[in-house]
Design a protein around this motif. Structure first.
Motif, PDB file in Angstrom:
ATOM      1  N   SER A   1     -66.178 -61.908 -12.088  1.00 54.43           N
ATOM      2  CA  SER A   1     -67.384 -62.627 -12.481  1.00 54.43           C
ATOM      3  C   SER A   1     -67.547 -63.885 -11.646  1.00 54.43           C
ATOM      4  O   SER A   1     -66.614 -64.383 -11.034  1.00 54.43           O
ATOM      5  CB  SER A   1     -67.303 -62.993 -13.973  1.00 54.43           C
ATOM      6  OG  SER A   1     -66.319 -63.969 -14.178  1.00 54.43           O
ATOM      7  N   ARG A   2     -68.758 -64.422 -11.666  1.00 61.27           N
ATOM      8  CA  ARG A   2     -69.027 -65.631 -10.886  1.00 61.27           C
ATOM      9  C   ARG A   2     -68.305 -66.844 -11.449  1.00 61.27           C
ATOM     10  O   ARG A   2     -68.091 -67.826 -10.745  1.00 61.27           O
ATOM     11  CB  ARG A   2     -70.535 -65.893 -10.854  1.00 61.27           C
ATOM     12  CG  ARG A   2     -71.302 -64.836 -10.051  1.00 61.27           C
ATOM     13  CD  ARG A   2     -72.763 -65.206  -9.957  1.00 61.27           C
ATOM     14  NE  ARG A   2     -73.517 -64.261  -9.151  1.00 61.27           N
ATOM     15  CZ  ARG A   2     -74.807 -64.364  -8.880  1.00 61.27           C
ATOM     16  NH1 ARG A   2     -75.494 -65.398  -9.361  1.00 61.27           N
ATOM     17  NH2 ARG A   2     -75.413 -63.469  -8.140  1.00 61.27           N
ATOM     18  N   SER A   3     -67.966 -66.778 -12.746  1.00 61.63           N
ATOM     19  CA  SER A   3     -67.304 -67.921 -13.367  1.00 61.63           C
ATOM     20  C   SER A   3     -65.792 -67.900 -13.179  1.00 61.63           C
ATOM     21  O   SER A   3     -65.112 -68.805 -13.616  1.00 61.63           O
ATOM     22  CB  SER A   3     -67.619 -67.939 -14.867  1.00 61.63           C
ATOM     23  OG  SER A   3     -67.140 -66.756 -15.490  1.00 61.63           O
ATOM     24  N   ARG A   4     -65.278 -66.873 -12.519  1.00 62.11           N
ATOM     25  CA  ARG A   4     -63.837 -66.728 -12.355  1.00 62.11           C
ATOM     26  C   ARG A   4     -63.472 -66.854 -10.885  1.00 62.11           C
ATOM     27  O   ARG A   4     -64.124 -66.283 -10.013  1.00 62.11           O
ATOM     28  CB  ARG A   4     -63.398 -65.366 -12.890  1.00 62.11           C
ATOM     29  CG  ARG A   4     -61.915 -65.100 -12.791  1.00 62.11           C
ATOM     30  CD  ARG A   4     -61.597 -63.672 -13.131  1.00 62.11           C
ATOM     31  NE  ARG A   4     -62.018 -63.357 -14.493  1.00 62.11           N
ATOM     32  CZ  ARG A   4     -62.505 -62.183 -14.860  1.00 62.11           C
ATOM     33  NH1 ARG A   4     -62.667 -61.235 -13.962  1.00 62.11           N
ATOM     34  NH2 ARG A   4     -62.859 -61.968 -16.104  1.00 62.11           N
ATOM     35  N   ALA A   5     -62.409 -67.599 -10.617  1.00 61.78           N
ATOM     36  CA  ALA A   5     -61.941 -67.710  -9.245  1.00 61.78           C
ATOM     37  C   ALA A   5     -61.328 -66.385  -8.808  1.00 61.78           C
ATOM     38  O   ALA A   5     -60.818 -65.621  -9.627  1.00 61.78           O
ATOM     39  CB  ALA A   5     -60.909 -68.827  -9.130  1.00 61.78           C
ATOM     40  N   PRO A   6     -61.382 -66.063  -7.522  1.00 60.85           N
ATOM     41  CA  PRO A   6     -60.777 -64.819  -7.040  1.00 60.85           C
ATOM     42  C   PRO A   6     -59.294 -64.747  -7.359  1.00 60.85           C
ATOM     43  O   PRO A   6     -58.623 -65.768  -7.533  1.00 60.85           O
ATOM     44  CB  PRO A   6     -61.025 -64.880  -5.529  1.00 60.85           C
ATOM     45  CG  PRO A   6     -62.204 -65.772  -5.362  1.00 60.85           C
ATOM     46  CD  PRO A   6     -62.079 -66.788  -6.462  1.00 60.85           C
ATOM     47  N   GLU A   7     -58.760 -63.511  -7.433  1.00 58.53           N
ATOM     48  CA  GLU A   7     -57.350 -63.316  -7.775  1.00 58.53           C
ATOM     49  C   GLU A   7     -56.427 -63.997  -6.771  1.00 58.53           C
ATOM     50  O   GLU A   7     -55.316 -64.423  -7.105  1.00 58.53           O
ATOM     51  CB  GLU A   7     -57.028 -61.819  -7.831  1.00 58.53           C
ATOM     52  CG  GLU A   7     -57.910 -61.021  -8.767  1.00 58.53           C
ATOM     53  CD  GLU A   7     -57.808 -61.499 -10.192  1.00 58.53           C
ATOM     54  OE1 GLU A   7     -56.747 -62.032 -10.573  1.00 58.53           O
ATOM     55  OE2 GLU A   7     -58.784 -61.367 -10.939  1.00 58.53           O
ATOM     56  N   VAL A   8     -56.880 -64.069  -5.521  1.00 60.96           N
ATOM     57  CA  VAL A   8     -56.028 -64.644  -4.477  1.00 60.96           C
ATOM     58  C   VAL A   8     -55.912 -66.164  -4.595  1.00 60.96           C
ATOM     59  O   VAL A   8     -55.072 -66.768  -3.942  1.00 60.96           O
ATOM     60  CB  VAL A   8     -56.581 -64.263  -3.085  1.00 60.96           C
ATOM     61  CG1 VAL A   8     -57.879 -65.011  -2.782  1.00 60.96           C
ATOM     62  CG2 VAL A   8     -55.547 -64.486  -1.996  1.00 60.96           C
ATOM     63  N   ALA A   9     -56.744 -66.750  -5.449  1.00 63.47           N
ATOM     64  CA  ALA A   9     -56.849 -68.215  -5.498  1.00 63.47           C
ATOM     65  C   ALA A   9     -55.747 -68.843  -6.324  1.00 63.47           C
ATOM     66  O   ALA A   9     -55.992 -69.556  -7.303  1.00 63.47           O
ATOM     67  CB  ALA A   9     -58.223 -68.630  -6.036  1.00 63.47           C
ATOM     68  N   THR A  10     -54.505 -68.615  -5.954  1.00 69.56           N
ATOM     69  CA  THR A  10     -53.402 -69.359  -6.550  1.00 69.56           C
ATOM     70  C   THR A  10     -53.260 -70.682  -5.805  1.00 69.56           C
ATOM     71  O   THR A  10     -53.677 -70.807  -4.648  1.00 69.56           O
ATOM     72  CB  THR A  10     -52.093 -68.573  -6.451  1.00 69.56           C
ATOM     73  OG1 THR A  10     -51.741 -68.400  -5.070  1.00 69.56           O
ATOM     74  CG2 THR A  10     -52.234 -67.198  -7.103  1.00 69.56           C
ATOM     75  N   LEU A  11     -52.664 -71.665  -6.458  1.00 67.73           N
ATOM     76  CA  LEU A  11     -52.553 -72.979  -5.840  1.00 67.73           C
ATOM     77  C   LEU A  11     -51.774 -72.922  -4.530  1.00 67.73           C
ATOM     78  O   LEU A  11     -52.126 -73.584  -3.553  1.00 67.73           O
ATOM     79  CB  LEU A  11     -51.899 -73.959  -6.820  1.00 67.73           C
ATOM     80  CG  LEU A  11     -52.720 -74.305  -8.064  1.00 67.73           C
ATOM     81  CD1 LEU A  11     -51.916 -75.217  -8.982  1.00 67.73           C
ATOM     82  CD2 LEU A  11     -54.037 -74.968  -7.688  1.00 67.73           C
ATOM     83  N   ARG A  12     -50.705 -72.143  -4.511  1.00 69.93           N
ATOM     84  CA  ARG A  12     -49.889 -72.077  -3.302  1.00 69.93           C
ATOM     85  C   ARG A  12     -50.668 -71.457  -2.146  1.00 69.93           C
ATOM     86  O   ARG A  12     -50.660 -71.977  -1.028  1.00 69.93           O
ATOM     87  CB  ARG A  12     -48.613 -71.275  -3.560  1.00 69.93           C
ATOM     88  CG  ARG A  12     -47.668 -71.244  -2.360  1.00 69.93           C
ATOM     89  CD  ARG A  12     -46.379 -70.546  -2.684  1.00 69.93           C
ATOM     90  NE  ARG A  12     -46.590 -69.148  -3.008  1.00 69.93           N
ATOM     91  CZ  ARG A  12     -45.605 -68.274  -3.224  1.00 69.93           C
ATOM     92  NH1 ARG A  12     -44.352 -68.681  -3.187  1.00 69.93           N
ATOM     93  NH2 ARG A  12     -45.877 -67.017  -3.514  1.00 69.93           N
ATOM     94  N   VAL A  13     -51.355 -70.349  -2.410  1.00 71.16           N
ATOM     95  CA  VAL A  13     -52.114 -69.688  -1.346  1.00 71.16           C
ATOM     96  C   VAL A  13     -53.271 -70.570  -0.892  1.00 71.16           C
ATOM     97  O   VAL A  13     -53.569 -70.666   0.303  1.00 71.16           O
ATOM     98  CB  VAL A  13     -52.625 -68.315  -1.831  1.00 71.16           C
ATOM     99  CG1 VAL A  13     -53.552 -67.687  -0.798  1.00 71.16           C
ATOM    100  CG2 VAL A  13     -51.443 -67.391  -2.111  1.00 71.16           C
ATOM    101  N   MET A  14     -53.930 -71.231  -1.841  1.00 72.45           N
ATOM    102  CA  MET A  14     -55.030 -72.126  -1.474  1.00 72.45           C
ATOM    103  C   MET A  14     -54.532 -73.250  -0.569  1.00 72.45           C
ATOM    104  O   MET A  14     -55.164 -73.576   0.441  1.00 72.45           O
ATOM    105  CB  MET A  14     -55.679 -72.700  -2.732  1.00 72.45           C
ATOM    106  CG  MET A  14     -56.449 -71.699  -3.560  1.00 72.45           C
ATOM    107  SD  MET A  14     -56.968 -72.348  -5.175  1.00 72.45           S
ATOM    108  CE  MET A  14     -58.159 -73.591  -4.681  1.00 72.45           C
ATOM    109  N   ALA A  15     -53.403 -73.841  -0.938  1.00 74.86           N
ATOM    110  CA  ALA A  15     -52.868 -74.949  -0.141  1.00 74.86           C
ATOM    111  C   ALA A  15     -52.438 -74.479   1.236  1.00 74.86           C
ATOM    112  O   ALA A  15     -52.726 -75.127   2.250  1.00 74.86           O
ATOM    113  CB  ALA A  15     -51.688 -75.587  -0.874  1.00 74.86           C
ATOM    114  N   GLN A  16     -51.764 -73.344   1.298  1.00 74.16           N
ATOM    115  CA  GLN A  16     -51.303 -72.828   2.590  1.00 74.16           C
ATOM    116  C   GLN A  16     -52.481 -72.514   3.507  1.00 74.16           C
ATOM    117  O   GLN A  16     -52.461 -72.864   4.697  1.00 74.16           O
ATOM    118  CB  GLN A  16     -50.444 -71.588   2.379  1.00 74.16           C
ATOM    119  CG  GLN A  16     -49.093 -71.865   1.739  1.00 74.16           C
ATOM    120  CD  GLN A  16     -48.332 -70.594   1.426  1.00 74.16           C
ATOM    121  OE1 GLN A  16     -48.882 -69.497   1.394  1.00 74.16           O
ATOM    122  NE2 GLN A  16     -47.031 -70.743   1.176  1.00 74.16           N
TER     123      GLN A  16
END
Length: 337
Positions: free
Chosen positions: A2-17
């Motif tokens: 859904s548009r209100s949910r961040a993608p599954e890949v959007a973990t903090l570690r992956v986002m930061a990397q």
């Protein structure tokens, strides 16, 4: 997704990397753009922007995984500002366009990791910034700026479509929860985070009691409605950060980062009591330092069987009073359902 949910890949570690990589390559590109630009007062500014991006890459890569999610909006927005300044001070059309091309990093990052609305806000900011900066620099014709805008919008649309399709592979089509694959990905991420931060992590398995009887008596559509009700009820009651998944069949799995075992047990029992019309047997356990993912879930599974043995419709914590000193459950494992 859904548009209100961040993608599954959007973990903090992956986002930061990923953001650190983009800042690093953006800074390296800035150095090359500076080297290729003609002499003048603009070169120190371009160099300072490039070095700032490289420094940001180090900071984000080192500490970004510990930041709250809204902080990433600020960091991505800062990239838009840095690139806009680079375009404004560019001495020639080639340097201006090369600097403006770095907005692709902003668009890709936003559409990979943010909710739909936030991603489009960042895209709108990037398009508006690049158009205004190119116009203010007087280096590039308006039609050329619009052409670059079209590239950025197209890139955002494609990235978002691919992210949605990829996220669908980690979602259960009936309940909309994570499936086993999505749960395993979240579990690996949370275990890594727990090892780094030393914060507690608890897990639970939830099993619908007498589910086979529901299917046999009222049909599979009724069973599906029960599963969807469990998903809807628990998603509403669970705290932010909790991960709920359909583990398979009539079993659900739950991760509670930052929650100790007794607190997780109390939470599970509270939610079960609020919605007693859907009886569940639940097994809860807390991650112990050094335990693997399979060991953690094995503890939850043993607690679940413990709850079944003690009469169903209850939640138990592993290890609990029904566990013998040798670690084995008394009696024979009961059937599922």
């Amino acid at each position: 997704m859904s548009r209100s949910r961040a993608p599954e890949v959007a973990t903090l570690r992956v986002m930061a990397q990923t953001l650190a990589i983009f800042y690093g390559f953006g800074g390296a590109a800035g150095l090359l753009i500076t080297a290729g630009a003609g002499p003048g007062a603009h070169r120190p500014v371009l160099l300072a922007l490039a070095l700032t991006a490289l420094a940001a890459a180090v900071v984000v890569g080192r500490w970004g995984a510990r930041w709250p999610r809204p902080a990433f909006d600020v960091v991505v927005g800062a990239a838009t500002v840095l690139i806009s300044i680079g375009v404004l001070v560019s001495p020639d059309p080639a340097t201006a366009l090369a600097s403006a091309a770095l907005f692709a990093f902003v668009v890709v990052d936003a559409h990979l990791f943010f909710t739909g609305r936030r991603a489009w806000v960042h895209l709108a900011l990037a398009v508006g910034a690049v158009t205004a900066a190119l116009h203010a620099s007087g280096q590039v014709p308006p039609a050329t700026a619009l052409g670059l805008d079209a590239v950025l919008v197209g890139l955002g649309v494609v990235i978002r479509r691919l992210v949605i399709r990829a996220s669908g592979a980690s979602r259960d089509p009936l309940t909309g929860l994570r499936n086993r694959r999505g749960f395993d990905e979240a579990l690996d991420e949370l275990l890594s985070e727990a090892a780094r931060t030393r914060e507690p992590l608890s897990a639970a398995l939830l099993d619908v009691d007498h589910f086979k009887l529901v299917n046999d008596t009222y049909g599979h559509e009724a069973g599906d409605r029960v599963l969807c009700r469990v998903a809807d009820v628990w998603q509403t009651e669970l705290p932010a950060g909790a991960v709920l998944a359909r583990h398979g069949g009539d079993e659900f799995s739950l991760l509670l980062p930052g929650t100790r075992g007794p607190d997780a047990l109390a939470l599970v029992r509270r939610i079960c009591a609020l919605h007693a019309d859907v009886p569940l047997s639940c097994g809860v356990t807390q991650h112990a330092t050094g335990d693997s993912a399979s060991q953690l879930m094995r503890g939850a599974d043993r607690a679940l069987y413990d709850a079944k043995l003690l009469g169903r419709g209850r939640a138990e914590l592993f290890p609990g009073p029904a566990v013998r000193p040798d670690g084995a459950l008394p009696g024979v494992r009961p059937p599922r359902g």
